[in-house]
Write an enzyme that holds these catalytic residues in place. Structure first.
Site, mmCIF file in Angstrom:
data_model
loop_
_atom_site.group_PDB
_atom_site.id
_atom_site.type_symbol
_atom_site.label_atom_id
_atom_site.label_comp_id
_atom_site.label_asym_id
_atom_site.label_seq_id
_atom_site.Cartn_x
_atom_site.Cartn_y
_atom_site.Cartn_z
ATOM 1 N N ASP A 241 0.796 -0.842 -0.179
ATOM 2 C CA ASP A 241 -0.037 -0.064 -0.019
ATOM 3 C C ASP A 241 1.213 1.087 -0.408
ATOM 4 O O ASP A 241 1.495 1.605 0.265
ATOM 5 C CB ASP A 241 -0.712 -0.040 1.470
ATOM 6 C CG ASP A 241 -0.402 0.081 2.411
ATOM 7 O OD1 ASP A 241 0.428 -0.748 2.780
ATOM 8 O OD2 ASP A 241 -0.527 0.595 3.531
ATOM 9 N N GLU B 197 0.261 -0.506 5.869
ATOM 10 C CA GLU B 197 1.754 -0.148 6.663
ATOM 11 C C GLU B 197 1.778 1.179 6.708
ATOM 12 O O GLU B 197 1.637 1.187 7.696
ATOM 13 C CB GLU B 197 2.179 -0.663 5.940
ATOM 14 C CG GLU B 197 3.777 -0.432 6.520
ATOM 15 C CD GLU B 197 4.658 1.111 6.683
ATOM 16 O OE1 GLU B 197 5.581 1.586 6.791
ATOM 17 O OE2 GLU B 197 4.039 1.789 5.191
#
Lengths: 346, 53
Positions: free
Chosen positions: A64, A118
Site C-alpha cells: 500500500d 502499513e
C-alpha cells in the site's frame, strides 16, 4: 528486463491503504504464472515460500501507499509514480531477489510477503502475517538508498486529547481550555530530550480544534498529538508521564515502541560487507519515523531494513526511483540472503 | 590490542570478530574491525539520521 517491468507494473497500480486488492491480485497472478506456491490471505497479503525447515528468512515490504495519485511516467532511468519510492521499489527488489532463489539449492525457508495496511494506523497486514509465520531473520523493504542500512526507527504514540472548560464570557475568570492546552504543551515539549532528534521524544500537535464566538470562551479544546518515542523509552512510560501532567481526557490511538538493531548484528554486518563488494560505501541510518520494523522485531531481533530509493521523497509528489539503483539493490539483497543462508546453515 | 586510527591510543578488544563495531575508549569514535591477524581497526561506516516511513 523483467525486474524493471515488474516494478513499473506495480507502480502503475494505484494502491492506497484499504485499496490494495488490485496490486495484491497482480502479485498473486505474477507468482502463480512463475510456478510459485502463493497464498493471498484475508487481509490481501501475498505470501510465497521456497525451501523448508529452519532457518526461516522473511523478506517483506508493503504494497500500500499513502493517498494522492501521481501520474506514472518513465524518463530514462527514472520512474515516477505514487509508491515509486515508498515502498514499491523495495517491495519489487525483495520479490526479485526471492525469485532468483527459485532454482537454487539451500537449507532453510525463504518467505516473501507483500503486506497491506502499513500506511494506515495499526498495520493490519503485518499483524496478520505475524500470526501465521516464523522468522529467524527479517529483511524489511523500505527506501533507504542502495548504500543505506536502516538499523532503527523511533516508536510512536498517537493521542487525542480533550481539554475541558466552560463556555463563559471571555472576560471572566473561568478556565480557558485553549490555555490549558498551551500550559500542557509547554510542559510536555521539555520531556526526554536527548543529544539528537533520534534520541529525543518529539512532540507534534497535528490538529487543534476549539471554537466559539469572539467574546465567549470555548467549552473544549480537542488536540491530536503525534509523539515519536526514542528506542529504549517505552511509549507506556511516556503515556504515564503525560497522564500526570494532563488536566483533560485522553484517547490512545496508536502506541508502538522504538526499535534498534545492533551494528554487530549478523544481518547488519552482512549488508555492510555485500554493499562494499558491490562498490558502495555503506551507511547506517536511524529514522525518526516508524515502520513495520517496530512490530516485526517481536518475531526476532535479527531484523534490518533495506531498500532502494530516497526516503526524503516518501509521501511527497516527487516520488521516483532510479532503475540502476533498483537493480543494484536486488544484487545486494541476493548476496546478503545467500550469505545468511550459508552462515545460518553451518 | 589495536591502535585507534583517530587518536592513536591502544585499545584492548575482547573476542574480536571481523566486521564488529567497537568504540574507542579514549576518543569515543566508532571503529570497525577490519582484520584479526593483525588486529586492524578503521573508522566505522558513517551514521545518518533520516526520516520517513
Amino acid at each position: 528486463m523483467e525486474e524493471v517491468s515488474l516494478l513499473k507494473d506495480i507502480i502503475k497500480i494505484y494502491s492506497p491503504s484499504e485499496k490494495e486488492k488490485e496490486v495484491s491480485d497482480y502479485l498473486f497472478n505474477f507468482l502463480k504464472k512463475k510456478g510459485f506456491d502463493v497464498e493471498q490471505d484475508k487481509e490481501w497479503n501475498i505470501i510465497s515460500k521456497l525451501g523448508s525447515g529452519p532457518p526461516y528468512i522473511l523478506l517483506t515490504s508493503h504494497m500500500d501507499t499513502v493517498t494522492g495519485e501521481i501520474p506514472f511516467r518513465s524518463d530514462g532511468n527514472k520512474i515516477y509514480g505514487r509508491g515509486a519510492c515508498d515502498a514499491k521499489s523495495p517491495l519489487a527488489a525483495l520479490l526479485s531477489a526471492f525469485i532468483r532463489f527459485k532454482n537454487k539449492k539451500f537449507k532453510g525457508t525463504l518467505i516473501f510477503a507483500g503486506v497491506t495496511g502499513e500506511e494506515a494506523p495499526n498495520s493490519r497486514g503485518t499483524l496478520e502475517l505475524m500470526r501465521k509465520i516464523k522468522a529467524d531473520f527479517i529483511f524489511l523493504g523500505e527506501p533507504g538508498s542502495v548504500d543505506g542500512i536502516t538499523i532503527g526507527y523511533k516508536g510512536r504514540l498517537l493521542l487525542k486529547l480533550i481539554f475541558k472548560g466552560k463556555a463563559s464570557h471571555s472576560s471572566s475568570e473561568e478556565e480557558n481550555p485553549v490555555l490549558k492546552f498551551i500550559d500542557f504543551s509547554n510542559k510536555i515539549s521539555k520531556l526526554y530530550k536527548g543529544d539528537n532528534l533520534f534520541e529525543s521524544l518529539s512532540y507534534s500537535p497535528t490538529s487543534i480544534y476549539a471554537q466559539s464566538d469572539s467574546n465567549v470562551m470555548p467549552s473544549e479544546c480537542r488536540v491530536t498529538i503525534d509523539f515519536r518515542v526514542p528506542p529504549g523509552l517505552s511509549h507506556q512510560e511516556v503515556l504515564k508521564e503525560i497522564k500526570v501532567l494532563l488536566d483533560g481526557e485522553i484517547e490512545l490511538v496508536e502506541g508502538v515502541d522504538g526499535v534498534i538493531t545492533s551494528k554487530n548484528n549478523i544481518l547488519v554486518k552482512t549488508l555492510v560487507k555485500i554493499i562494499r563488494e558491490n562498490g558502495f560505501s555503506p551507511k547506517y541510518k536511524k529514522k525518526t519515523g516508524s515502520s513495520d520494523m517496530n512490530l516485526l522485531v517481536r518475531l526476532t531481533d535479527n531484523i534490518v531494513t533495506y531498500g532502494p530509493g530516497d526516503s526524503s521523497l516518501d509521501h511527497t509528489d516527487m516520488e521516483y526511483i532510479d532503475t540502476d539503483e533498483y537493480l543494484k539493490s536486488i544484487d545486494i539483497l541476493e548476496g546478503a540472503i545467500s550469505e545468511i543462508l550459508g552462515i545460518a546453515s553451518l | 590490542m589495536a591502535e585507534c586510527p583517530e587518536c592513536s591510543c591502544i585499545i584492548e578488544i575482547e573476542n574480536p570478530e571481523v566486521g564488529d563495531i567497537v568504540e574507542c575508549s579514549e576518543c569515543g569514535i566508532e571503529l570497525e574491525i577490519i582484520s584479526l591477524d593483525p588486529l586492524i581497526l578503521e573508522i566505522a561506516p558513517e551514521e545518518e539520521e533520516d526520516w520517513g516511513e
